[in-house]
Design an enzyme around this catalytic site. Structure first.
Site, PDB file in Angstrom:
ATOM      1  N   TYR A   1     -11.634  -2.717   0.261  1.00 14.22           N
ATOM      2  CA  TYR A   1     -12.530  -2.760   1.416  1.00 14.22           C
ATOM      3  C   TYR A   1     -13.873  -2.087   1.130  1.00 14.22           C
ATOM      4  O   TYR A   1     -14.421  -1.404   1.983  1.00 14.22           O
ATOM      5  CB  TYR A   1     -11.843  -2.117   2.623  1.00 14.22           C
ATOM      6  CG  TYR A   1     -10.704  -2.968   3.145  1.00 14.22           C
ATOM      7  CD1 TYR A   1     -10.944  -4.078   3.936  1.00 14.22           C
ATOM      8  CD2 TYR A   1      -9.381  -2.670   2.811  1.00 14.22           C
ATOM      9  CE1 TYR A   1      -9.914  -4.864   4.396  1.00 14.22           C
ATOM     10  CE2 TYR A   1      -8.341  -3.455   3.261  1.00 14.22           C
ATOM     11  CZ  TYR A   1      -8.610  -4.552   4.060  1.00 14.22           C
ATOM     12  OH  TYR A   1      -7.568  -5.346   4.508  1.00 14.22           O
TER      13      TYR A   1
ATOM     14  N   GLU B   1      -6.079  -8.376  -0.037  1.00 15.42           N
ATOM     15  CA  GLU B   1      -6.763  -8.041   1.207  1.00 15.42           C
ATOM     16  C   GLU B   1      -8.227  -7.742   0.894  1.00 15.42           C
ATOM     17  O   GLU B   1      -8.532  -6.970  -0.008  1.00 15.42           O
ATOM     18  CB  GLU B   1      -6.145  -6.825   1.913  1.00 15.42           C
ATOM     19  CG  GLU B   1      -4.766  -7.064   2.496  1.00 15.42           C
ATOM     20  CD  GLU B   1      -4.273  -5.870   3.312  1.00 15.42           C
ATOM     21  OE1 GLU B   1      -5.120  -5.065   3.772  1.00 15.42           O
ATOM     22  OE2 GLU B   1      -3.052  -5.732   3.493  1.00 15.42           O
TER      23      GLU B   1
ATOM     24  N   GLU C   1       0.797  -1.231   0.000  1.00 14.80           N
ATOM     25  CA  GLU C   1       0.000   0.000   0.000  1.00 14.80           C
ATOM     26  C   GLU C   1       0.833   1.287   0.000  1.00 14.80           C
ATOM     27  O   GLU C   1       0.620   2.174   0.838  1.00 14.80           O
ATOM     28  CB  GLU C   1      -0.982  -0.004   1.179  1.00 14.80           C
ATOM     29  CG  GLU C   1      -2.021  -1.112   1.083  1.00 14.80           C
ATOM     30  CD  GLU C   1      -3.121  -0.999   2.122  1.00 14.80           C
ATOM     31  OE1 GLU C   1      -2.939  -0.244   3.099  1.00 14.80           O
ATOM     32  OE2 GLU C   1      -4.149  -1.677   1.962  1.00 14.80           O
TER      33      GLU C   1
END
Length: 601
Positions: free
Chosen positions: A465, A501, A410
């Site tokens: 996310y 993720e 990231e």
């Protein structure tokens, strides 16, 4: 750097156990000139933060000291004696007696010193190790240290896991002959039914090099001479996901007709390639199913523990997982050795997490200055990052389980300076290891239309996310946004995509009939939503849930005793999502096994 092993010419002793322990203080005299003046003892390997019921130790910023006395084995007379520290987080310095013998920056890779002149066979030596946990804008990972109005030093950082420190892995004393192997590099490939093993050997002095490749039963299947060469194995037994078949490369140094040194390297013969939007192992498409993990457990912190490691692998096997990423730092070598033996696929990552001022503690903050600038992540940061890449590849290059390098997690990937920072690091990694694909884990502000790094890499890894940090609780919108974005990546780049993720914080035992964030039902529903999208996108070749288990973080208003995105609790009890993943992944594994059986019948 070769890991110490015991062979017919080498011996080692582990210095695990209790060491004297003390915090560094301004009024403390240099501790390496005499016995450390403390009654405290700390376990090695372990992080020190949670071991003691002491707030000062838990929150300490700066140096701590470990010390113990060890007797050098009598049989090591005439041998070189090496002291090795498997990891000191994040900076280490080593003294033998009152002499400084080693200094290393970087918290997750080993360093060592030849202490032969200070280590008489049969005599005692006093070893003192200092460990410094400070992070700055020029360290990997980065951080910031401030001093408050009471004179207390405080460490802040941009990664969402606790800054555990200390000697979290083993300390070793080992012996080698005067003429000894200093490095071995192995690269494998598959040509039809023939396994190819290219090798290169480096030694401390000129000697004849003889290598033998032995199968799992110890039978010699090939032999070669010279410090570099190629071995071919007809009808080779390949290392495969789920079946970690290992040969042993036995390396001998011979001088004057006598054996000088022997070193052994486990070898898994396999090929790894990226073709279009496919990731191929031994020429067969591979789909990554697994997790981002952490070296994290109660009391030990990041300290290595064989029981926890084996249990974690057993839980992954129970779920049908076939892979994991070493998020966000190199794990202990024992993890990779276990993965080698059991056919678990690994994405191996450097400690470069937090190179992004727009992120804070796992959620998005405000950008107040450029990430890549002379006053923030600068040339010195890049040099530390480059050294981390060198040390990661040097340590892990021979592990067949490692199929890809991830050089950062990231980072800032959309602002000016990002490409200039990363392009030389990508070139370095390719130079050091041209046999494995490269990747990095991308955060959501780097989209397919504005990301400045994706074209440099072989595989696109995305941390996403939707439904949690964005559109919280709205899984209809989350599904739409996720699919729209993944199709954009697929069309724009045509490369394999792994979702490295995805997930949601979940409080074990919290249940709800309707949609409620933090409930076990919501975590399960979010995973199901993502899986429906993955199954519709051809370029998606992997899903690694964040996270395997709950883990500790710094204190914060969104972190109640740590990050709760695990599908297991921190003590490895399953949440409902674990059973959901088990059903999906074991069915996928069974389908793959059936397809493989049909193709060979």
């Amino acid at each position: 750097m070769l890991k110490p092993i015991s062979t017919s010419t080498r011996e080692q002793i582990l210095l695990d156990g209790l060491w004297l322990f003390a915090l560094d203080t301004p009024d403390r005299p240099e501790p390496w000139g005499s016995v450390l003046d403390t009654r405290r003892e700390a376990p090695v390997p372990a992080s020190y933060n949670d071991v003691f019921a002491d707030q000062e130790i838990h929150d300490h910023v700066g140096w701590v000291w470990y010390q113990r006395t060890v007797r050098v084995p009598r049989g090591w007379s005439g041998e070189r004696v090496i002291l090795r520290v498997d990891a000191a987080t994040h900076e280490g310095v080593v003294y033998v007696g009152d002499r400084r013998v080693a200094h290393h920056i970087g918290g997750y890779t080993p360093f060592e010193a030849d202490i032969t002149d200070l280590a008489e066979a049969g005599a005692e030596i006093r070893i003192t190790i200092g460990v410094n946990n400070e992070l700055t804008n020029e360290t990997i990972p980065p951080g910031t240290i401030t001093t408050d109005e009471f004179g207390r030093r405080k460490q802040t950082y941009r990664h969402d896991f606790y800054n555990y420190a200390g000697l979290a892995r083993s300390v070793r004393l080992y012996s080698v002959p005067t003429v000894h192997v200093t490095d071995v590099t192995v690269a494998t490939d598959v040509e039809g039914a023939t396994g190819v093993v290219d090798y290169r050997v480096e030694a401390s002095a000129a000697a004849q090099v003889v290598v033998r490749l032995r199968d799992a039963a110890g039978v010699e299947v090939a032999r070669a001479e010279g410090d570099a060469g190629r071995i071919e194995v007809t009808d080779a037994e390949l290392w495969r996901p789920g079946r970690g078949y290992l040969y042993t490369l036995e390396v001998d140094l011979v001088a004057g007709g006598a054996l000088q040194d022997r070193y052994e390297v486990p070898v898994g013969i396999r090929s790894v390639r990226v073709e279009g939007a496919r990731f191929l192992i031994n020429g067969e498409p591979f789909f990554f199913r697994g997790f981002g993990k952490h070296e994290d457990s109660a009391i030990r912190g990041r300290g290595f523990d064989n029981a926890i490691m084996v249990h974690d692998f057993a839980l992954m096997e129970w779920m049908g997982a076939n892979s994991f990423r070493t998020s966000h730092y190199p794990y202990a070598e024992e993890f990779l050795e276990y993965a080698d033996r059991h056919g678990i696929v690994v994405i191996d990552e450097t400690a470069a997490v937090g190179l992004n001022l727009g992120l804070g503690g796992g959620f998005h903050g405000r950008v107040t200055e450029k990430s890549f600038s002379p006053t923030m992540f600068n040339d010195n940061t890049q040099a530390a990052h480059a050294q981390g890449i060198r040390e990661l590849i040097a340590r892990d290059k021979n592990h067949p389980s490692v199929v890809m390098w991830s050089i950062t997690n990231e980072p800032e990937s959309v602002e000016d300076g990002a490409r200039e920072y990363f392009e030389p690091l990508v070139a370095l990694a390719r130079e050091l290891d041209p046999t494995r694909p490269l990747t990095y884990a991308n955060e959501y502000r780097g989209q397919f239309h504005n990301d400045r790094l994706a074209d440099l890499f072989d595989v696109i890894c995305l941390n996403r996310y939707y439904g949690w940090y964005m559109e919280t609780g709205d899984l209809v919108m989350a599904e739409h946004r996720l699919e729209t974005e993944l199709r954009g990546w697929q069309t724009t780049f045509g490369k394999p995509i792994i979702i490295t993720e995805y997930g949601a914080d979940t409080l074990a035992g919290l249940h709800a009939v309707t949609t409620q964030a933090w409930s076990e039902e919501f975590q399960t529903s979010l995973l199901q939503t993502y899986h429906r999208v993955f199954d519709r996108i051809d370029a998606v070749i992997g899903e690694q849930v964040w996270n395997f288990a709950d883990f500790q973080t710094s204190q914060g208003v969104i972190r109640v005793d740590g990050n709760k995105k695990g599908v297991f609790t921190r003590d490895r009890r399953p949440k409902a999502a674990a059973h959901e993943l088990r059903a999906r992944w074991t069915a996928a594994a069974a389908a793959e096994a059936g397809s493989e059986t049909a193709s060979t019948s």
